[in-house]
Design an enzyme around this catalytic site. Structure first.
Site: not given
Length: 355
Positions: A268, A297, A316
């Site tokens: 993360r 993000e 991601h």
């Protein structure tokens, strides 16, 4: 039995996240005792595989929202957290006293359950499971790619090619002679460790529990990572985002590894203090950082990580795999069978520790 309708032999499941016709058929094939409640018009269109939140521009409208919530409130179980929204999950749990099980699409779905702020009695009534394990192999491949790219000095190769410079030859690092610290030994961490060990790397792992993991030479408590960092050539982070892991990799840690060490993050973004990482990259203390996740993000346009030659920005997407939707559907079907037969569920969320 927990989670069953009045007949006691079937499970009514509201499909709260996109599920293709092919995967619906697969779920029914694997567990015929499931009754799926699904209306494609009530679910957002997916932009890519495993895009369970769907197109953000899509809207239901009041009538369709009511129909969506009515379907959810009629179910014994949910396939997915409604709209991938903790607040919507809390509404569903409180509006449907017959709800007994929710399966989350994410491997780290426990954090979404925690964010819903459910009461102890609600957490006791409803079982929650995650899709942990489905993403292990794709993320392990990205982690291995990152460690290999660091060993072979991908930034140097890219720079030489960009400048059309045929330089003198140099020795490259060998992963088979490296020591790699894998942070976290859950499903993803174990897959990363196994893949690196298969390449000949010496793998050190972290866990808060006393565990033995194939391919891992030693397991240490997370509190000791700065202590062992000077012996590491690379670090692969697979940890979830929790209060305990926030900025675990910060100024103090980045001063500890061997100069030029590689940092791969498939855990993360909150685990890494990006300002401290940027300084470590500038100083050369971190030699290369392939990153799949970030503190914010999408990555902010003014982030120095975008332009840093020793950073590889991956939006991601390392876990994304064409088979992901099918694998999650199969995991859900397997858990439905276990629930119907009275067995413990796979990947059950611990409502005390949220792990």
């Amino acid at each position: 039995m927990t989670g069953l309708n009045q007949a006691g032999d079937r499970l009514r499941v509201a499909v709260a996240a996109p599920l293709s016709e092919e995967n619906r058929a697969r779920v029914r094939e694997l567990e015929p005792r499931i009754d799926l409640v699904v209306d494609h018009e009530l679910l957002p269109p997916m932009r890519w595989p495993a895009d369970f939140a769907g197109d953000p521009a899509w809207r239901r409208g009041p009538a369709r929202q009511r129909a969506y919530e009515e379907a959810i409130d009629s179910a014994d179980a949910l396939y997915g957290i409604p709209d991938v929204d903790p607040a919507a999950l809390a509404r569903a749990v409180r509006a449907n006293p017959g709800l007994r099980w929710v399966h989350t699409m994410a491997a780290g779905g426990d954090s979404q359950v925690k964010a819903a702020g459910l009461r102890p009695d609600e957490l006791d009534r409803v079982l929650f499971t995650t899709s942990a394990g489905v993403h292990g192999r794709p993320l392990a491949e990205f982690a291995v790619f990152g460690v290999l790219a660091g060993a072979k000095d991908l930034p140097r190769l890219s720079r030489r090619q960009r400048d059309r410079e045929w330089s003198g030859r140099w020795t490259m690092g060998q992963v088979s002679r490296q020591t790699v610290l894998v942070l976290g030994l859950g499903g993803i961490g174990r897959a990363v460790a196994g893949a690196l060990q298969a390449l000949g790397a010496t793998v050190i792992g972290t866990s808060r529990r006393d565990v033995a993991v194939p391919g891992v030479s030693a397991v240490i408590h997370p509190d000791r990572i700065t202590e062992v960092a000077p012996t590491m050539d690379a670090v692969a982070n697979t940890l979830p985002g929790t209060e305990a892991t926030e900025h675990l990799l910060g100024e103090r840690f980045f001063a500890a590894p061997r100069p030029g060490a590689c940092l791969v993050n498939v855990g993360r973004g909150s685990d890494v203090d990006e300002a401290a990482l940027a300084r470590a990259l500038d100083s050369g203390w971190v030699g290369f950082a392939p990153l799949d996740v970030f503190e914010t993000e999408p990555l902010l346009a003014d982030s120095p990580l975008w332009d840093h030659e020793r950073v590889l920005v991956n939006p991601h997407t390392a876990a994304l795999d064409a088979a992901e939707d099918r694998l999650i559907a199969e995991l859900f079907a397997a858990n439905a069978t276990r629930l119907l037969d009275g067995h413990e569920l796979i990947n059950r969320v611990n409502p005390i520790e949220f792990s």
